[in-house]
Design a protein around this motif. Sequence first.
Motif, PDB file in Angstrom:
ATOM      1  N   GLY A  84       0.761  -1.230   0.000  1.00 49.86           N
ATOM      2  CA  GLY A  84       0.000   0.000   0.000  1.00 49.86           C
ATOM      3  C   GLY A  84       0.797   1.288   0.000  1.00 49.86           C
ATOM      4  N   LEU A  85       1.943   1.319   0.630  1.00 46.20           N
ATOM      5  CA  LEU A  85       2.671   2.573   0.780  1.00 46.20           C
ATOM      6  C   LEU A  85       3.338   2.980  -0.521  1.00 46.20           C
ATOM      7  CD1 LEU A  85       3.615   4.768   2.781  1.00 46.20           C
ATOM      8  CD2 LEU A  85       5.703   3.442   3.026  1.00 46.20           C
ATOM      9  N   ARG A  86       3.015   4.150  -0.985  1.00 44.85           N
ATOM     10  CA  ARG A  86       3.670   4.705  -2.168  1.00 44.85           C
ATOM     11  C   ARG A  86       4.322   6.008  -1.744  1.00 44.85           C
ATOM     12  NH1 ARG A  86       3.652   0.257  -3.878  1.00 44.85           N
ATOM     13  NH2 ARG A  86       2.144  -0.560  -5.315  1.00 44.85           N
ATOM     14  N   LEU A  87       5.610   6.027  -1.761  1.00 50.81           N
ATOM     15  CA  LEU A  87       6.356   7.216  -1.383  1.00 50.81           C
ATOM     16  C   LEU A  87       6.322   8.255  -2.489  1.00 50.81           C
ATOM     17  CD1 LEU A  87       9.628   5.627   0.003  1.00 50.81           C
ATOM     18  CD2 LEU A  87       7.781   6.617   1.322  1.00 50.81           C
ATOM     19  N   THR A  88       6.593   9.460  -2.104  1.00 52.31           N
ATOM     20  CA  THR A  88       6.930  10.471  -3.096  1.00 52.31           C
ATOM     21  C   THR A  88       8.438  10.656  -2.979  1.00 52.31           C
ATOM     22  OG1 THR A  88       6.557  12.233  -1.499  1.00 52.31           O
ATOM     23  CG2 THR A  88       4.703  11.633  -2.929  1.00 52.31           C
ATOM     24  N   ALA A  89       9.059  10.995  -4.060  1.00 55.36           N
ATOM     25  CA  ALA A  89      10.510  11.156  -4.038  1.00 55.36           C
ATOM     26  C   ALA A  89      10.875  12.455  -4.724  1.00 55.36           C
ATOM     27  CB  ALA A  89      11.185   9.980  -4.739  1.00 55.36           C
ATOM     28  N   SER A  90      11.320  13.388  -3.924  1.00 50.47           N
ATOM     29  CA  SER A  90      11.712  14.672  -4.484  1.00 50.47           C
ATOM     30  C   SER A  90      13.199  14.658  -4.831  1.00 50.47           C
ATOM     31  CB  SER A  90      11.426  15.783  -3.467  1.00 50.47           C
ATOM     32  OG  SER A  90      12.283  15.631  -2.347  1.00 50.47           O
ATOM     33  N   SER A  91      13.580  15.582  -5.662  1.00 48.96           N
ATOM     34  CA  SER A  91      14.993  15.736  -5.993  1.00 48.96           C
ATOM     35  C   SER A  91      15.792  16.088  -4.751  1.00 48.96           C
ATOM     36  CB  SER A  91      15.171  16.832  -7.038  1.00 48.96           C
ATOM     37  OG  SER A  91      14.507  16.477  -8.216  1.00 48.96           O
TER      38      SER A  91
ATOM     39  N   GLU B  61      15.216  15.045  -1.691  1.00 55.62           N
ATOM     40  CA  GLU B  61      15.436  13.835  -0.904  1.00 55.62           C
ATOM     41  C   GLU B  61      16.594  13.020  -1.481  1.00 55.62           C
ATOM     42  OE1 GLU B  61      13.166   9.774   0.577  1.00 55.62           O
ATOM     43  OE2 GLU B  61      12.093  11.172  -0.726  1.00 55.62           O
ATOM     44  N   LEU B  62      16.564  12.801  -2.783  1.00 59.70           N
ATOM     45  CA  LEU B  62      17.640  12.035  -3.412  1.00 59.70           C
ATOM     46  C   LEU B  62      18.972  12.772  -3.290  1.00 59.70           C
ATOM     47  CD1 LEU B  62      15.762  10.640  -6.515  1.00 59.70           C
ATOM     48  CD2 LEU B  62      16.617   9.346  -4.569  1.00 59.70           C
ATOM     49  N   SER B  63      18.940  14.082  -3.374  1.00 59.84           N
ATOM     50  CA  SER B  63      20.153  14.875  -3.210  1.00 59.84           C
ATOM     51  C   SER B  63      20.711  14.719  -1.795  1.00 59.84           C
ATOM     52  CB  SER B  63      19.855  16.343  -3.503  1.00 59.84           C
ATOM     53  OG  SER B  63      20.987  17.117  -3.286  1.00 59.84           O
ATOM     54  N   PHE B  64      19.841  14.674  -0.802  1.00 56.56           N
ATOM     55  CA  PHE B  64      20.273  14.463   0.581  1.00 56.56           C
ATOM     56  C   PHE B  64      21.017  13.129   0.714  1.00 56.56           C
ATOM     57  CE2 PHE B  64      19.386  12.415   4.684  1.00 56.56           C
ATOM     58  CZ  PHE B  64      20.020  13.306   5.541  1.00 56.56           C
ATOM     59  N   TYR B  65      20.441  12.081   0.145  1.00 59.48           N
ATOM     60  CA  TYR B  65      21.100  10.773   0.197  1.00 59.48           C
ATOM     61  C   TYR B  65      22.458  10.809  -0.501  1.00 59.48           C
ATOM     62  CZ  TYR B  65      16.865   8.450   1.910  1.00 59.48           C
ATOM     63  OH  TYR B  65      15.799   8.049   2.657  1.00 59.48           O
ATOM     64  N   ASP B  66      22.514  11.504  -1.627  1.00 59.67           N
ATOM     65  CA  ASP B  66      23.757  11.531  -2.405  1.00 59.67           C
ATOM     66  C   ASP B  66      24.801  12.482  -1.808  1.00 59.67           C
ATOM     67  OD1 ASP B  66      22.918   9.677  -4.303  1.00 59.67           O
ATOM     68  OD2 ASP B  66      22.059  11.209  -5.606  1.00 59.67           O
TER      69      ASP B  66
END
Length: 173
Positions: A40-47, A49-54
């Motif tokens: 059921g869980l569908r995340l949203t993924a912003s740039s 968020e991905l930038s934070f990880y990277d």
Amino acid sequence: MQIWEWSGPITIVANIAAWFILHFSISYLFTVLPDRWFDGLRLTASSKELSFYDRVLHIKRWKNRLPDGAVWIGQDFRKQRIQRRDTAYLHIYQREAHRGEWCHYVSIMPVPLFFLWNMPAIAWGMVVYALAANVPCILSLRYNRARIVRILQRREEVIPAYSGKMRKDPSMD
């Protein structure tokens, strides 16, 4: 609050045995839970968020060094890397990564038990171990899920809901 006081070697064996039993029991439990619990869980993924990880966590440098516990418990689906780009696989990966995240969250929860038979300093060491063993895996799984969400979002943006023309989906190349 320490209830039992054992000798050093017995305490060491108790800690190792407890973690072994807890990790494998929780992992097995999560493999037999119904898929629908994790669909059921569908995340949203912003740039951002991905930038934070990277940029902040430098996750690409270390995430592939983490062990894939699926091998140890006989699970067929590997989550260390996204291996295919087809939509069906990505949805399965997303579900299994969600399952893995929750497995690691739950694996941290039993840490208060270690205060029952360890001196406080050792028990706090068990807290550090629980976090060190699980948080990097949680971050890696969340990062891969965010990447999958971005791929799926781009596919939905490229393929219009209804129009006379179908545009090519660049992520399928």
